[in-house]
Design a protein around this motif. Structure first.
Motif, PDB file in Angstrom:
ATOM      1  N   ALA A 119       0.830  -1.209   0.000  1.00 27.57           N
ATOM      2  CA  ALA A 119       0.000   0.000   0.000  1.00 27.57           C
ATOM      3  C   ALA A 119       0.863   1.257   0.000  1.00 27.57           C
ATOM      4  N   LEU A 120       1.959   1.227   0.719  1.00 30.02           N
ATOM      5  CA  LEU A 120       2.854   2.376   0.798  1.00 30.02           C
ATOM      6  C   LEU A 120       3.481   2.694  -0.560  1.00 30.02           C
ATOM      7  N   LEU A 121       3.946   1.666  -1.257  1.00 30.59           N
ATOM      8  CA  LEU A 121       4.644   1.874  -2.525  1.00 30.59           C
ATOM      9  C   LEU A 121       3.711   2.080  -3.707  1.00 30.59           C
ATOM     10  N   GLY A 122       2.656   1.297  -3.787  1.00 34.26           N
ATOM     11  CA  GLY A 122       1.811   1.357  -4.976  1.00 34.26           C
ATOM     12  C   GLY A 122       0.348   1.236  -4.660  1.00 34.26           C
ATOM     13  N   GLY A 123      -0.051   0.043  -4.293  1.00 34.99           N
ATOM     14  CA  GLY A 123      -1.444  -0.190  -3.920  1.00 34.99           C
ATOM     15  C   GLY A 123      -2.435   0.519  -4.827  1.00 34.99           C
ATOM     16  N   THR A 124      -3.533   0.989  -4.250  1.00 33.78           N
ATOM     17  CA  THR A 124      -4.563   1.674  -5.032  1.00 33.78           C
ATOM     18  C   THR A 124      -4.672   3.148  -4.675  1.00 33.78           C
ATOM     19  N   ASP A 125      -3.842   3.617  -3.775  1.00 29.54           N
ATOM     20  CA  ASP A 125      -3.910   4.996  -3.309  1.00 29.54           C
ATOM     21  C   ASP A 125      -3.106   5.902  -4.239  1.00 29.54           C
ATOM     22  N   MET A 126      -3.711   6.990  -4.657  1.00 28.74           N
ATOM     23  CA  MET A 126      -3.018   7.925  -5.542  1.00 28.74           C
ATOM     24  C   MET A 126      -1.835   8.596  -4.845  1.00 28.74           C
ATOM     25  N   SER A 127      -1.783   8.552  -3.526  1.00 26.68           N
ATOM     26  CA  SER A 127      -0.669   9.166  -2.811  1.00 26.68           C
ATOM     27  C   SER A 127       0.427   8.147  -2.473  1.00 26.68           C
ATOM     28  N   ALA A 128       0.374   6.975  -3.076  1.00 31.29           N
ATOM     29  CA  ALA A 128       1.424   5.983  -2.878  1.00 31.29           C
ATOM     30  C   ALA A 128       2.726   6.518  -3.483  1.00 31.29           C
ATOM     31  N   ARG A 129       3.834   6.110  -2.905  1.00 32.42           N
ATOM     32  CA  ARG A 129       5.142   6.665  -3.277  1.00 32.42           C
ATOM     33  C   ARG A 129       5.451   6.610  -4.765  1.00 32.42           C
ATOM     34  N   LEU A 130       5.268   5.457  -5.387  1.00 34.97           N
ATOM     35  CA  LEU A 130       5.628   5.334  -6.796  1.00 34.97           C
ATOM     36  C   LEU A 130       4.720   6.176  -7.680  1.00 34.97           C
ATOM     37  N   ASN A 131       3.461   6.244  -7.348  1.00 40.88           N
ATOM     38  CA  ASN A 131       2.533   7.070  -8.117  1.00 40.88           C
ATOM     39  C   ASN A 131       2.926   8.545  -8.002  1.00 40.88           C
ATOM     40  N   LEU A 132       3.220   8.992  -6.797  1.00 42.54           N
ATOM     41  CA  LEU A 132       3.603  10.389  -6.614  1.00 42.54           C
ATOM     42  C   LEU A 132       4.872  10.722  -7.381  1.00 42.54           C
TER      43      LEU A 132
END
Length: 162
Positions: free
Chosen positions: A13-26
């Motif tokens: 969840a921290l790196l990618g997951g489904t959250d737009m604020s995940a590290r890789l997405n940001l």
């Protein structure tokens, strides 16, 4: 049945997951605009597991994306996430789990998976307690092992490549 099961979910969840604020997405999408989508997945199996990162980008950004991804993996290996990032990842997971309660077919599928894989059905309260017990240094410890550069495999599909 790996004791790192919950920490691996939080790391995902921290790196990618489904959250737009995940590290890789940001980093790759919001900061640099290199990708439209980037996802991570943790797939636990009875005798092993798989942690994946997938993204799509233009050919000209491919190597830049790989560099940024490896930088983020190294960052989580070297430094535990801060409280805000850790809590955001946990809240994302717990939010998804609580929404599962409102989707009977998905809930039944999750219950069946728990029964088949672990011999029991876990309730939300137990799941939440296990997720909330994950510490920041748990994540960097797992990342140190999981993201060891020699252990990482890569598969690239590039249309028109020789």
């Amino acid at each position: 049945n790996d004791p790192r099961y919950y920490a691996l979910h939080v790391l995902n969840a921290l790196l990618g997951g489904t959250d737009m604020s995940a590290r890789l997405n940001l980093r790759l999408r919001e900061q640099h605009g290199y990708v439209y989508q980037i996802d991570t997945a943790y797939l636990p199996y009875a005798d092993t597991g798989l942690f994946t990162i997938d993204f799509s980008t233009e050919r000209k950004n491919y190597k830049r994306c790989l560099t940024l991804i490896h930088q983020e993996l190294e960052k989580v290996r070297q430094q535990p996430p801060g409280k805000v990032q850790l809590n955001r990842a946990k809240r994302q997971l717990l939010g998804q789990a609580s929404m599962l309660e409102e989707d009977p077919p998905a809930l039944m599928q999750d219950m069946a998976r728990g029964l088949l894989n672990h011999g029991q059905v876990q309730n939300y309260e137990t799941y939440a307690a296990n997720i909330n017990a994950v510490r920041a240094d748990d994540l960097s410890g797992i990342a140190t092992e999981l993201f060891e550069p020699d252990r990482i495999s890569q598969l690239t599909y590039m249309p028109g490549a020789e």
